[in-house]
Enzyme design. Structure first.
Site, PDB file in Angstrom:
ATOM      1  N   ASP A 298     -44.478   3.733 -36.270  1.00  0.00           N
ATOM      2  CA  ASP A 298     -45.439   2.396 -36.574  1.00  0.00           C
ATOM      3  C   ASP A 298     -45.218   2.170 -37.994  1.00  0.00           C
ATOM      4  O   ASP A 298     -45.378   0.881 -38.381  1.00  0.00           O
ATOM      5  CB  ASP A 298     -46.789   3.006 -36.434  1.00  0.00           C
TER       6      ASP A 298
ATOM      7  N   HIS B 240     -52.237   6.869 -33.538  1.00  0.00           N
ATOM      8  CA  HIS B 240     -50.839   6.293 -32.919  1.00  0.00           C
ATOM      9  C   HIS B 240     -51.497   5.658 -31.820  1.00  0.00           C
ATOM     10  O   HIS B 240     -51.183   6.127 -30.479  1.00  0.00           O
ATOM     11  CB  HIS B 240     -49.967   7.237 -32.764  1.00  0.00           C
TER      12      HIS B 240
HETATM   13  P1  NAX Z   1     -39.319  11.229 -20.892  1.00  0.00           P
HETATM   14  O1  NAX Z   1     -40.414  11.024 -19.753  1.00  0.00           O
HETATM   15  O2  NAX Z   1     -38.120  10.523 -20.507  1.00  0.00           O
HETATM   16  O3  NAX Z   1     -39.330  12.771 -21.089  1.00  0.00           O
HETATM   17  C1  NAX Z   1     -40.319  13.666 -21.213  1.00  0.00           C
HETATM   18  C2  NAX Z   1     -39.774  14.909 -20.975  1.00  0.00           C
HETATM   19  O4  NAX Z   1     -40.677  15.868 -21.185  1.00  0.00           O
HETATM   20  C3  NAX Z   1     -39.166  15.171 -19.331  1.00  0.00           C
HETATM   21  O5  NAX Z   1     -38.076  15.396 -19.268  1.00  0.00           O
HETATM   22  C4  NAX Z   1     -40.181  16.172 -18.918  1.00  0.00           C
HETATM   23  O6  NAX Z   1     -39.474  16.990 -17.872  1.00  0.00           O
HETATM   24  C5  NAX Z   1     -40.245  16.827 -19.986  1.00  0.00           C
HETATM   25  N1  NAX Z   1     -41.762  17.753 -20.214  1.00  0.00           N
HETATM   26  C6  NAX Z   1     -42.803  17.190 -19.489  1.00  0.00           C
HETATM   27  N2  NAX Z   1     -44.004  18.361 -19.517  1.00  0.00           N
HETATM   28  C7  NAX Z   1     -43.221  19.374 -20.312  1.00  0.00           C
HETATM   29  C8  NAX Z   1     -43.676  20.509 -20.889  1.00  0.00           C
HETATM   30  N3  NAX Z   1     -44.902  20.841 -20.543  1.00  0.00           N
HETATM   31  N4  NAX Z   1     -42.727  21.410 -21.460  1.00  0.00           N
HETATM   32  C9  NAX Z   1     -41.480  20.805 -21.822  1.00  0.00           C
HETATM   33  N5  NAX Z   1     -41.146  19.712 -21.360  1.00  0.00           N
HETATM   34  C10 NAX Z   1     -41.951  18.737 -20.772  1.00  0.00           C
HETATM   35  O7  NAX Z   1     -40.258  10.470 -21.897  1.00  0.00           O
HETATM   36  P2  NAX Z   1     -39.692  10.086 -23.420  1.00  0.00           P
HETATM   37  O8  NAX Z   1     -39.453   8.550 -23.348  1.00  0.00           O
HETATM   38  O9  NAX Z   1     -38.838  11.008 -23.735  1.00  0.00           O
HETATM   39  O10 NAX Z   1     -41.258  10.151 -24.168  1.00  0.00           O
HETATM   40  C11 NAX Z   1     -41.656  11.508 -24.562  1.00  0.00           C
HETATM   41  C12 NAX Z   1     -42.908  11.222 -25.281  1.00  0.00           C
HETATM   42  O11 NAX Z   1     -42.917  10.327 -26.596  1.00  0.00           O
HETATM   43  C13 NAX Z   1     -43.894  10.480 -24.477  1.00  0.00           C
HETATM   44  O12 NAX Z   1     -45.415  11.090 -24.320  1.00  0.00           O
HETATM   45  C14 NAX Z   1     -44.215   9.168 -25.096  1.00  0.00           C
HETATM   46  O13 NAX Z   1     -45.396   8.268 -24.742  1.00  0.00           O
HETATM   47  C15 NAX Z   1     -44.145   9.580 -26.331  1.00  0.00           C
HETATM   48  N6  NAX Z   1     -43.785   8.546 -27.549  1.00  0.00           N
HETATM   49  C16 NAX Z   1     -44.257   8.780 -28.809  1.00  0.00           C
HETATM   50  C17 NAX Z   1     -44.034   7.680 -29.817  1.00  0.00           C
HETATM   51  C18 NAX Z   1     -44.703   8.030 -30.840  1.00  0.00           C
HETATM   52  O14 NAX Z   1     -44.438   7.070 -31.941  1.00  0.00           O
HETATM   53  N7  NAX Z   1     -45.585   9.018 -31.452  1.00  0.00           N
HETATM   54  C19 NAX Z   1     -43.177   6.606 -29.529  1.00  0.00           C
HETATM   55  C20 NAX Z   1     -42.286   6.772 -28.490  1.00  0.00           C
HETATM   56  C21 NAX Z   1     -42.831   7.493 -27.256  1.00  0.00           C
HETATM   57  O15 NAX Z   1     -43.599   6.541 -26.386  1.00  0.00           O
END
Ligand code: NAX
Length: 348
Positions: free
Chosen positions: A172, A200
């Protein structure tokens, strides 16, 4: 001519490797993070690294594939990579943990269901960090809802000081700098003193009241560029703040997928500045509140922060006018409501 090569230190041989654990490593942000961390972008060009990748069983093949590619890069700093679906193994000896994997919102899911589902991930991970990580571990939460997930992990991590936990609002912050940079037609490095306050989420408050461009107030520069102080205020209220706060949705709309490379870049910048120092000015990060700026103690709120390399600290003493206070309080109210929703699960 002396053909003997000058004696040079062999830093990658002599420094103790840092163990970095990444959860959700098989996902999109994980894939954008791993190679840059292994290349030295996060902890510096002399710091050897061990990577520990945590996934759930469905994500293991993707993480294993990334590990094969990491090996094929032969990064000089990368000592080894381990892929596991066991949190105790993943966090063993971790000096740095980036909690990226989380439960996305499914169709029809209420916010409270989302918070509860993520409490079921971040509470056990916090406990696993406390039980297995190195004594100096620091933890960045990226997975959404990031602030409250960080709160849950910190509450579950018995014995680890809560200031070692943070949540990512650097994306952000960088989005705000990017918007100002375009509006003022200056490079991002000319800008200092931007702050993201609060959650956020769309309630966050991107604040430029203390920001400067080449040392001069941004507000004055905007007024000059846009034709007066009123025009600058209108632009900030109607364009800048909503655009930064809703940029994630804009990216999804245009790109057809959520922010990935920019999120990974922000996570790397967050950890780099925390570990190596912020230099002049400040950045933004969500930290456990100690009551700064009237934010209730214990919630994970974004503040202006600096680090001298020993961890982030809130920049105190900035004046917030009435409008700024109201915006901060609105975002804080959302964070308090999130904490209430997970209170039973965390005891926070
Ligand atoms: P993806 O869905 O591509 O990847 C997430 C991965 O986490 C998957 O491979 C899944 O198998 C794994 N996972 C789920 N539960 C798990 C657990 N208990 N232990 C270990 N691994 C687990 O999502 P991606 O685009 O990589 O985004 C990841 C996270 O970042 C999401 O929650 C998203 O909302 C968040 N974001 C946060 C941002 C921020 O500024 N704070 C911005 C970008 C993003 O939106």
């Amino acid at each position: 001519m002396d053909a003997t090569p000058a004696a040079s230190p062999a830093p990658t041989q002599t420094r103790t490797p840092v163990t970095v654990t990444i959860t959700g490593a098989g996902g999109q942000i994980g894939y954008a993070l791993l190679f840059r961390i292994a290349a030295g972008d996060m902890l510096g060009p002399d710091q050897p690294i061990r990577l520990r990748l945590l996934e759930i069983p469905q994500g293991m093949r993707a993480a294993e594939g990334a590990a094969l590619e990491l090996q094929d890069c032969a990064f000089p700093l990368l000592r080894d990579v381990e892929v596991t679906d066991d949190a105790a193994v993943a966090f063993a000896g971790a000096n740095r943990a980036l909690l990226v994997g989380s439960r996305p919102r499914a169709a029809g899911m209420e916010r409270s269901d989302l918070l509860a589902a993520n409490a079921g991930i971040f509470a056990p991970q916090g406990a696993a960090i406390a039980a297995n990580a190195a004594a100096d571990v620091r933890v960045l939460t990226v997975g959404n809802p990031a602030n409250t997930n960080a709160l849950i992990a910190a509450a579950a991590a018995d014995g680890i000081p809560s200031e070692r936990f943070s949540a990512l609002t650097r994306l952000d912050h960088d989005r705000a700098v990017g918007q100002l940079s375009a509006a003022l037609d200056v490079g991002p490095a000319a800008l200092q003193g931007v702050t993201i306050w609060g959650n956020h989420s769309a309630t966050q408050f991107p604040d430029v009241a203390h920001a400067t461009v080449d040392g001069a107030p941004v507000l004055a520069a905007l007024a000059e560029k846009l034709g007066g102080a009123d025009a600058a205020t209108t632009w900030l209220d109607d364009v800048f703040i909503p655009r930064v706060a809703r940029r994630g949705a804009e990216i999804i709309e245009v790109r057809g997928s959520s922010s990935v490379a920019s999120a990974a870049n922000a996570a790397i910048a967050h950890v780099r500045d925390e570990a190596l120092g912020t230099g002049p000015g400040w950045t933004s990060a969500a930290l456990v509140s100690r009551g700064e700026y009237g934010v209730p103690e214990g919630i994970v709120c974004s503040f202006p922060v600096t680090s001298d390399g020993s961890g982030y600290r809130v920049v105190e003493g900035l004046h917030l006018d009435e409008r700024a206070q109201a915006r901060l309080q609105a975002s804080v109210a959302e964070l308090v409501a999130e904490r209430e929703a997970v209170r039973e699960l965390t005891g926070a």
